[in-house]
Scaffold this motif. Structure first.
Motif, short mmCIF file in Angstrom:
data_model
loop_
_atom_site.label_atom_id
_atom_site.label_comp_id
_atom_site.label_asym_id
_atom_site.label_seq_id
_atom_site.Cartn_x
_atom_site.Cartn_y
_atom_site.Cartn_z
N GLY A 113 0.80 -1.21 0.00
CA GLY A 113 0.00 0.00 0.00
C GLY A 113 0.83 1.26 0.00
O GLY A 113 0.45 2.29 0.56
N LEU A 114 1.96 1.21 -0.68
CA LEU A 114 2.96 2.29 -0.64
C LEU A 114 2.40 3.65 -1.01
O LEU A 114 2.74 4.66 -0.42
N SER A 115 1.52 3.70 -2.03
CA SER A 115 1.10 4.98 -2.61
C SER A 115 -0.30 5.41 -2.19
O SER A 115 -0.88 6.31 -2.79
N GLU A 123 1.09 -1.85 -4.58
CA GLU A 123 2.07 -0.78 -4.38
C GLU A 123 1.64 0.55 -5.01
O GLU A 123 2.04 1.62 -4.54
N VAL A 124 0.82 0.51 -6.07
CA VAL A 124 0.46 1.75 -6.76
C VAL A 124 -0.99 2.15 -6.52
O VAL A 124 -1.48 3.11 -7.12
N VAL A 125 -1.70 1.46 -5.66
CA VAL A 125 -3.08 1.85 -5.36
C VAL A 125 -3.08 3.20 -4.66
O VAL A 125 -2.37 3.42 -3.68
N THR A 126 -3.92 4.11 -5.17
CA THR A 126 -4.01 5.44 -4.57
C THR A 126 -5.41 5.72 -4.01
O THR A 126 -5.57 6.11 -2.86
N THR A 127 -6.44 5.51 -4.85
CA THR A 127 -7.80 5.88 -4.44
C THR A 127 -8.76 4.69 -4.41
O THR A 127 -9.95 4.87 -4.15
N GLY A 167 -1.64 -7.17 -7.32
CA GLY A 167 -2.42 -5.94 -7.44
C GLY A 167 -1.68 -4.80 -8.08
O GLY A 167 -2.02 -3.63 -7.85
N PHE A 168 -0.67 -5.08 -8.92
CA PHE A 168 0.12 -4.01 -9.52
C PHE A 168 -0.66 -3.20 -10.54
O PHE A 168 -0.27 -2.09 -10.89
#
Length: 208
Positions: free
Chosen positions: A170-172, A188-192, A204-205
């Protein structure tokens, strides 16, 4: 000139500069060795690098907890420059260099690790464990980030009730809420994104 020796002298007033007196206490009581009891308030000016214990808070470390006011209750703060901005927050456990450094009124959080929750503000009932876990955000509630940079977020992060377990999981994250990310660099790139369950190494990339 007459010199005399007396075992005991009583008087209401002595005159003179006292330069010939001996066995007097030093002008300062510090450094002090032994036990001391302080009744009332204690104000420290200068560097703050010792152990502080009162009925409500425990603080240990240089520059830590230096902004706390009387309204701060039941906090445990350990580390260098830890919880430096905390004024009236309650029931927090904050351990690690610069952990929880930006928040002024954190409530019921567990922040453990270098800069865990370090730049985040208005934290409420979060658990961030790991170097940089939950480092960025505002108004975060009910999140669990375990692992280096887990749920580290961005300056726009206000996502609530997310779980990120694993290195950079959940980095981003920004506005995303009620997600579960488990695994090395998972989501890693999930934002919203909301309501996702992502499990596995680098899984989930493609989700945002």
């Amino acid at each position: 000139q007459t010199t005399s020796t007396f075992d005991h002298i009583e008087a209401t007033t002595f005159k003179g500069d006292g330069s010939g007196l001996s066995n007097l206490p030093a002008s300062s009581t510090f450094p002090f060795t032994g036990d001391a009891q302080i009744t009332g308030s204690l104000t420290i000016s200068g560097s703050f690098s010792s152990f502080t214990l009162d009925s409500d808070n425990v603080v240990l470390g240089a520059g830590s907890g230096t902004s706390m006011e009387a309204g701060a209750n039941s906090n445990i703060i350990v580390g260098s420059n830890t919880a430096t901005s905390l004024t009236t927050g309650d029931f927090n456990v904050i351990i690690g260099d610069s952990a929880g450094a930006a928040d002024t009124n954190a409530q019921k959080n567990v922040l453990i690790g270098q800069r865990a929750g370090g730049n985040s503000t208005t934290l409420d009932q979060n658990i961030f464990i790991g170097n940089g876990a939950g480092r960025y955000g505002s108004g975060l509630s009910g999140n669990v980030g375990i692992g280096q940079s887990a749920l580290i977020g961005t300056a726009n992060n206000n996502g609530d009730y997310n779980v990120g377990i694993g290195w950079q999981s959940g980095l981003s994250i920004e506005d995303g809420a009620q997600n579960v990310f488990v695994g090395y660099r998972s989501a890693e790139v999930v934002t919203t994104g909301n309501y996702n369950v992502v499990i596995g190494k680098k899984s989930g990339f493609t989700l945002t």
